[in-house]
Design an enzyme around this catalytic site. Structure first.
Site, mmCIF file in Angstrom:
data_model
loop_
_atom_site.group_PDB
_atom_site.id
_atom_site.type_symbol
_atom_site.label_atom_id
_atom_site.label_comp_id
_atom_site.label_asym_id
_atom_site.label_seq_id
_atom_site.Cartn_x
_atom_site.Cartn_y
_atom_site.Cartn_z
ATOM 1 N N GLY A 44 0.796 -1.220 0.000
ATOM 2 C CA GLY A 44 0.000 0.000 0.000
ATOM 3 C C GLY A 44 0.832 1.275 0.000
ATOM 4 O O GLY A 44 0.557 2.206 -0.760
ATOM 5 N N ASP A 65 10.688 -6.423 -2.690
ATOM 6 C CA ASP A 65 9.540 -7.092 -2.070
ATOM 7 C C ASP A 65 9.546 -8.542 -2.533
ATOM 8 O O ASP A 65 9.794 -8.811 -3.713
ATOM 9 C CB ASP A 65 8.215 -6.407 -2.476
ATOM 10 C CG ASP A 65 7.079 -6.712 -1.503
ATOM 11 O OD1 ASP A 65 7.012 -7.855 -1.006
ATOM 12 O OD2 ASP A 65 6.264 -5.819 -1.240
ATOM 13 N N ASN A 73 -5.200 -7.253 -1.484
ATOM 14 C CA ASN A 73 -4.376 -6.047 -1.638
ATOM 15 C C ASN A 73 -5.065 -4.983 -2.493
ATOM 16 O O ASN A 73 -4.740 -3.801 -2.407
ATOM 17 C CB ASN A 73 -3.041 -6.370 -2.348
ATOM 18 C CG ASN A 73 -2.174 -7.382 -1.645
ATOM 19 O OD1 ASN A 73 -1.464 -8.131 -2.292
ATOM 20 N ND2 ASN A 73 -2.224 -7.418 -0.319
ATOM 21 N N ARG A 76 -6.337 -1.222 -1.818
ATOM 22 C CA ARG A 76 -5.338 -0.207 -1.453
ATOM 23 C C ARG A 76 -4.248 -0.059 -2.501
ATOM 24 O O ARG A 76 -3.774 1.038 -2.750
ATOM 25 C CB ARG A 76 -4.668 -0.583 -0.117
ATOM 26 C CG ARG A 76 -5.599 -0.663 1.046
ATOM 27 C CD ARG A 76 -4.922 -1.231 2.288
ATOM 28 N NE ARG A 76 -4.266 -2.520 2.054
ATOM 29 C CZ ARG A 76 -4.920 -3.675 1.869
ATOM 30 N NH1 ARG A 76 -6.232 -3.697 1.903
ATOM 31 N NH2 ARG A 76 -4.258 -4.781 1.646
ATOM 32 N N ASP A 133 5.384 -3.799 5.941
ATOM 33 C CA ASP A 133 4.286 -3.929 6.898
ATOM 34 C C ASP A 133 4.630 -4.963 7.960
ATOM 35 O O ASP A 133 3.769 -5.386 8.710
ATOM 36 C CB ASP A 133 2.976 -4.283 6.187
ATOM 37 C CG ASP A 133 3.088 -5.550 5.353
ATOM 38 O OD1 ASP A 133 4.183 -6.159 5.328
ATOM 39 O OD2 ASP A 133 2.092 -5.937 4.726
ATOM 40 N N CYS A 189 -2.312 -4.555 9.945
ATOM 41 C CA CYS A 189 -3.491 -4.106 9.199
ATOM 42 C C CYS A 189 -4.388 -5.284 8.834
ATOM 43 O O CYS A 189 -5.601 -5.150 8.706
ATOM 44 C CB CYS A 189 -3.072 -3.374 7.925
ATOM 45 S SG CYS A 189 -2.441 -1.729 8.228
ATOM 46 N N CYS A 249 21.914 4.270 15.760
ATOM 47 C CA CYS A 249 22.224 5.586 15.190
ATOM 48 C C CYS A 249 22.923 6.513 16.173
ATOM 49 O O CYS A 249 23.246 7.647 15.823
ATOM 50 C CB CYS A 249 20.956 6.258 14.674
ATOM 51 S SG CYS A 249 19.923 6.974 15.960
#
Ligand SMILES: [Zn+2]
Length: 261
Positions: A44, A65, A73, A76, A133, A189, A249
């Site tokens: 998304g 990916d 899917n 979105r 995600d 989600c 960091c």
């Protein structure tokens, strides 16, 4: 990034709305054309971000990916169609971007980021967009981008809430916000749902942040977390406190980024 670049008449026509923006202009467009932006997760968030980056003339767009297109899917991830179900997202997305803007070099990594491949995938990019995600991937990507001193444009969505931030050494990273992954599985989600246009909005915001970083514009979300609530459109942002003891960091600097006052 100061070498002048001449544009063809077709390029001047295509990018004319950028050319007339004082903040971008031909010099900024030339920086976009030389830029390499990696989008990790072409779902998304990433599907929206990569479309805008390619359409706007970012020279190299990387897509990472390991997932395939699932019918769930489609509400979105409007880059994909029903006919794409089962196909690899990077393959489908790359084909669409190449049609959208043949001048853009699209590089694909048909794999999920892991501790063993992430350094190779992020290598050489100017900016990384986090469209993952999965929490484990988010930490892996955060750590690799910070260690390579590459600004990371974070985005996330859940239900009606979206978040955007820019992480860089010295300005805070995902581990400064959440030092350790939770031991329990957090709901996603898939568990809690998301209003379908929201990832597109947040992904477009991530594309804008990447373009601001590449062109050297001030006012990025560097070191700030922006939260938007799509139910009310109330937005707020908070400064991220870099943790001096952050294992990822802490103590670093990123001189290439515009600083907030
Ligand atoms: Zn940190």
């Amino acid at each position: 990034m100061g070498t002048p670049r001449s544009f063809t008449a077709a390029e001047m026509r295509r990018y004319e709305r950028h050319f007339i923006l004082p903040e971008i202009g031909p010099a900024g467009q030339a920086k976009l054309a030389r830029a390499k932006v990696l989008v990790v997760g072409v779902g998304g968030l990433g599907a929206a971000a990569c479309q805008y980056l390619a359409a706007a003339g970012v020279g190299t767009v990387g897509l990472a990916d390991g997932d395939t297109v699932d019918p769930s899917n489609l509400p979105r991830q409007v880059l994909y169609t029903e006919a794409d179900a089962g196909r690899h997202k990077t393959e489908v997305a790359a084909a669409r971007l190449r049609v959208q803007n043949p001048a853009v070099n699209v590089v694909t990594y048909d794999e999920f980021v892991t501790p063993s491949n992430v350094t190779r995938i992020v290598d050489g990019y100017d900016v990384v967009i986090d469209g993952t995600d999965r929490l484990d991937a988010r930490y892996v990507l955060n750590d690799a981008a910070m260690q390579a001193d590459i600004p990371l444009v974070h985005g996330s969505v859940m239900r009606f809430t979206g978040q955007v931030a820019v992480f860089a050494p010295g300005h805070g990273c995902y581990r400064c916000l959440y030092p350790q992954p939770p031991t329990d599985d957090l709901p996603t989600c898939a568990d809690l749902g998301v209003i379908s246009p929201l990832p597109g909005i947040v992904g477009a915001m991530q594309a804008i942040e990447a373009m601001k970083i590449v062109t050297g514009l001030e006012g990025t979300l560097l070191g700030r977390l922006l939260v938007i609530d799509a139910r009310t459109w109330v937005t707020y942002s908070a400064k991220i406190d870099p943790r001096p003891d952050c294992p990822t960091c802490g103590g670093g600097t990123s001189p290439g980024l515009a600083q907030e006052d």
